[in-house]
Design a protein around this motif. Sequence first.
Motif, PDB file in Angstrom:
ATOM      1  N   TYR A   2       0.840  -1.212   0.037  1.00 40.29           N
ATOM      2  CA  TYR A   2      -0.100   0.020  -0.039  1.00 40.29           C
ATOM      3  C   TYR A   2       0.830   1.121  -0.043  1.00 40.29           C
ATOM      4  N   VAL A   3       0.682   2.171  -0.971  1.00 38.58           N
ATOM      5  CA  VAL A   3       1.857   3.310  -1.145  1.00 38.58           C
ATOM      6  C   VAL A   3       0.497   4.452  -0.599  1.00 38.58           C
ATOM      7  N   GLN A   4       1.042   5.113   0.444  1.00 39.56           N
ATOM      8  CA  GLN A   4       0.304   6.317   0.955  1.00 39.56           C
ATOM      9  C   GLN A   4       0.149   7.350  -0.187  1.00 39.56           C
ATOM     10  N   GLU A   5      -1.110   8.219  -0.154  1.00 37.46           N
ATOM     11  CA  GLU A   5      -1.154   9.349  -1.022  1.00 37.46           C
ATOM     12  C   GLU A   5      -1.417  10.469   0.066  1.00 37.46           C
ATOM     13  N   LEU A   6      -0.880  11.520  -0.543  1.00 37.70           N
ATOM     14  CA  LEU A   6      -1.088  12.849   0.463  1.00 37.70           C
ATOM     15  C   LEU A   6      -2.536  13.691  -0.008  1.00 37.70           C
ATOM     16  N   GLU A   7      -2.722  13.512  -1.536  1.00 28.57           N
ATOM     17  CA  GLU A   7      -4.026  14.073  -2.017  1.00 28.57           C
ATOM     18  C   GLU A   7      -4.962  13.232  -2.628  1.00 28.57           C
ATOM     19  N   PRO A   8      -5.563  12.284  -1.860  1.00 31.78           N
ATOM     20  CA  PRO A   8      -6.433  11.586  -2.325  1.00 31.78           C
ATOM     21  C   PRO A   8      -7.813  11.878  -2.786  1.00 31.78           C
ATOM     22  N   LEU A  51     -12.974   3.755   8.048  1.00 31.42           N
ATOM     23  CA  LEU A  51     -13.925   4.191   6.927  1.00 31.42           C
ATOM     24  C   LEU A  51     -13.184   5.444   6.029  1.00 31.42           C
ATOM     25  N   VAL A  52     -12.435   6.372   6.541  1.00 35.61           N
ATOM     26  CA  VAL A  52     -11.507   7.303   5.755  1.00 35.61           C
ATOM     27  C   VAL A  52     -10.454   6.356   5.193  1.00 35.61           C
ATOM     28  N   ALA A  53      -9.680   5.776   5.846  1.00 31.91           N
ATOM     29  CA  ALA A  53      -8.757   4.941   5.253  1.00 31.91           C
ATOM     30  C   ALA A  53      -9.059   4.226   4.117  1.00 31.91           C
ATOM     31  N   TRP A  54     -10.208   3.409   4.195  1.00 32.44           N
ATOM     32  CA  TRP A  54     -10.627   2.707   2.855  1.00 32.44           C
ATOM     33  C   TRP A  54     -11.515   3.338   1.913  1.00 32.44           C
ATOM     34  N   LEU A  55     -12.420   4.092   2.070  1.00 38.97           N
ATOM     35  CA  LEU A  55     -13.054   4.897   1.321  1.00 38.97           C
ATOM     36  C   LEU A  55     -12.204   5.929   0.608  1.00 38.97           C
ATOM     37  N   ALA A  56     -11.741   6.694   1.486  1.00 39.71           N
ATOM     38  CA  ALA A  56     -11.139   7.958   0.677  1.00 39.71           C
ATOM     39  C   ALA A  56      -9.446   7.584   0.357  1.00 39.71           C
ATOM     40  N   TYR A  57      -8.900   6.761   1.079  1.00 39.84           N
ATOM     41  CA  TYR A  57      -7.213   6.698   0.817  1.00 39.84           C
ATOM     42  C   TYR A  57      -7.233   5.455  -0.062  1.00 39.84           C
ATOM     43  N   PHE A 334       0.297  -9.148   7.526  1.00 42.38           N
ATOM     44  CA  PHE A 334      -0.852  -8.343   6.581  1.00 42.38           C
ATOM     45  C   PHE A 334      -0.448  -6.637   6.573  1.00 42.38           C
ATOM     46  N   LEU A 335       0.793  -6.562   6.710  1.00 36.50           N
ATOM     47  CA  LEU A 335       0.843  -5.166   6.506  1.00 36.50           C
ATOM     48  C   LEU A 335       2.179  -4.807   5.968  1.00 36.50           C
ATOM     49  N   ASP A 336       2.130  -3.979   4.673  1.00 39.59           N
ATOM     50  CA  ASP A 336       3.171  -3.530   3.899  1.00 39.59           C
ATOM     51  C   ASP A 336       3.000  -2.117   3.218  1.00 39.59           C
ATOM     52  N   VAL A 337       3.504  -1.214   3.860  1.00 36.91           N
ATOM     53  CA  VAL A 337       3.034   0.256   3.759  1.00 36.91           C
ATOM     54  C   VAL A 337       4.460   0.991   3.502  1.00 36.91           C
ATOM     55  N   VAL A 338       4.210   1.714   2.292  1.00 42.28           N
ATOM     56  CA  VAL A 338       5.147   2.614   2.079  1.00 42.28           C
ATOM     57  C   VAL A 338       4.648   3.939   1.998  1.00 42.28           C
ATOM     58  N   GLY A 339       5.599   5.132   2.521  1.00 41.99           N
ATOM     59  CA  GLY A 339       5.012   6.315   2.386  1.00 41.99           C
ATOM     60  C   GLY A 339       5.207   7.018   0.971  1.00 41.99           C
ATOM     61  N   ALA A 340       4.644   8.113   0.953  1.00 39.45           N
ATOM     62  CA  ALA A 340       4.507   9.052  -0.243  1.00 39.45           C
ATOM     63  C   ALA A 340       6.007   9.012  -1.042  1.00 39.45           C
ATOM     64  N   ASP A 341       7.063   8.928  -0.173  1.00 40.87           N
ATOM     65  CA  ASP A 341       8.236   9.259  -0.601  1.00 40.87           C
ATOM     66  C   ASP A 341       8.981   7.988  -1.142  1.00 40.87           C
ATOM     67  N   GLY A 342       8.024   6.782  -0.886  1.00 45.41           N
ATOM     68  CA  GLY A 342       8.766   5.555  -1.280  1.00 45.41           C
ATOM     69  C   GLY A 342       9.393   4.709  -0.291  1.00 45.41           C
ATOM     70  N   SER A 411      -2.274   5.183   7.263  1.00 51.66           N
ATOM     71  CA  SER A 411      -2.989   5.105   5.955  1.00 51.66           C
ATOM     72  C   SER A 411      -2.469   6.395   5.351  1.00 51.66           C
ATOM     73  N   GLY A 412      -1.583   7.301   5.894  1.00 49.98           N
ATOM     74  CA  GLY A 412      -1.321   8.576   5.290  1.00 49.98           C
ATOM     75  C   GLY A 412      -2.251   9.589   5.727  1.00 49.98           C
ATOM     76  N   GLN A 413      -3.473   9.709   6.701  1.00 53.64           N
ATOM     77  CA  GLN A 413      -4.268  10.684   7.035  1.00 53.64           C
ATOM     78  C   GLN A 413      -3.264  11.687   7.744  1.00 53.64           C
ATOM     79  N   ALA A 414      -2.450  11.176   8.548  1.00 56.02           N
ATOM     80  CA  ALA A 414      -1.802  12.184   9.675  1.00 56.02           C
ATOM     81  C   ALA A 414      -0.767  13.125   8.656  1.00 56.02           C
ATOM     82  N   ALA A 415      -0.105  12.406   7.543  1.00 48.57           N
ATOM     83  CA  ALA A 415       0.785  13.015   6.630  1.00 48.57           C
ATOM     84  C   ALA A 415       0.078  14.101   5.959  1.00 48.57           C
ATOM     85  N   THR A 416      -1.272  13.741   5.542  1.00 51.25           N
ATOM     86  CA  THR A 416      -2.169  14.938   4.933  1.00 51.25           C
ATOM     87  C   THR A 416      -2.157  15.994   5.586  1.00 51.25           C
ATOM     88  N   ILE A 417      -2.655  15.690   6.920  1.00 55.01           N
ATOM     89  CA  ILE A 417      -2.988  16.991   7.776  1.00 55.01           C
ATOM     90  C   ILE A 417      -1.490  17.824   8.111  1.00 55.01           C
TER      91      ILE A 417
END
Length: 538
Positions: A2-8, A51-57, A334-342, A411-417
């Motif tokens: 899962y790759v985080q997005e800043l402006e989903p 819900l925000v992580a699933w539906l928006a991000y 069940f967790l494999d996450v990278v930030g928006a910077d990779g 999910s990237g929500q904190a990074a967006t804020i």
Amino acid sequence: MYVQELEPVADSLALSALVAALPLLTVLVLLGGARMKAHLAGLIGLLAAVLVAWLAYGMPLGQTASSAAQGAVFGLFPILWIVVNALWVYRMTVRTRHFDVLRRSFGRLSDDPRVQALVVAFCFGALLEALAGFGAPVAICSVMLVALGFDPVRAAVVALVANTAPVAFGAMGTPVVTLAQVTGLPLDDVASVVGRQTPLLALVVPLVLVGLVDGRRGLRETWVPALACGAAFAVAQFAASNFLSAQLADIVAALAGAAALVAVPAARRPAAEPVRAAVLTGVRSEELDEEDPRREVVRAYAPYALIVLVFSVAQIPVVKDLLDRATRRYDWPFLDVVGADGAPAGGNVFTWPVLSTGGTLVLIAGLGTAAVLGVRAGTAAREWLATVRELRFAILTVTSVLALAYVMNLSGQAATIGHFVAAAGAGLAFLSPVLGWFGVAVSGSDTSANALFGALQVTAAKESGLSPVLLAAANSSGGVLGKMISPQNLTIACAAVGLAGREGDLLRKVLPWSALLLLVMCLIVVAQSSPVLGWMLP
């Protein structure tokens, strides 16, 4: 992966930040507006974050659930593992009545109510905050002050205002440990900077307390012991947090503050009768006149000495290395996450400090306490289970809030804020303590506020060119000043001294002090972000 997005959301940072803030807004509105119980608000906020992580991000539900599970596990161990064992030690002293012995010992140190307020609310309150936190110092110190003859309102106000400087290192360093975990910053770095901010509060708070107890006369006649107590506390807290251990910072500071009071001759002078008549408007407990054998007084102090001893031994390099060998690291399932910077997210790996964590060390000290106080094994076990039951709602609150924080972070929500807030630029240094203050005022916990806003502060700092460690520390240091106005603490104080329903009266008395001290902390952080006090930072 899962790759985080800043402006989903519509490729807009502002809209994305608004959506990302919904879980936090949900918790704050439910707590502050609807007055919902914290554990229910936390669970609903967690659902909103999922819900925000699933539906928006677009984060897969499996990874979202895994993120929440890791947050909940971290809430249980090491956070609640520390709190449960620390409160267990306190419960054993109450059961064996050694806590009453300790209270009488404090009452005999001085008959001056202004000095008694420093001993009980500031020094002993800091020790209780170090061991248990989560409202225990306010409840216990308020009752002790009423037993000494303080008016219930004055006792509650003094206990609330005193519960500031030690909060960031409370419950064996739980808030700073949580802050380091959710931000990915080294614990020693975070503790070091917090230890260069909150000691400045410690210089002021004792003077405020004697003013609250006896107005200008209290300041004029007892400013020397108050300043000596605050200075000793501040120096010890700075030294322990920077060079010894974050978990020991408040214990060492509380003992140093008490020792300074004992050493100052002015603190031992009998109070003039007009002072006692003006301040002690309540009924003094007759139990305070009982004489206790020296052996029982020593046993009453023994649990706290054991905790200091165990934590001190654990800092010896050879012992520390031995304890660290038991630490286990796992790839979280069940967790494999990278930030928006990779870069891979820190949550992909889970670290379990089996023996070196503060909770295990407190457990060891607790076993020694049971032996010293003569508590049978079966009784000690029942007290431990009773402690868990007593904390059941706090356990649910902490696990749900940390699950929420992990979902938002991964999910990237904190990074967006954080990227959105970074637009405040240099003004962010002034606003950082305010954010922590607001979080604690609503949640009642510096730990929860650090879990909610810690990662956000770091992201915003990186985007605005400020020090991530400074703003993360500012979140915790500003948060301690929200403790006295949190509905949770106000309710605890009122219930302890028989003022149920008068939370509004207490709020009006402590709010000006909370706001004034917050302004001081904001100015300190701004100065530390500039050449004015930048030299203070490591």
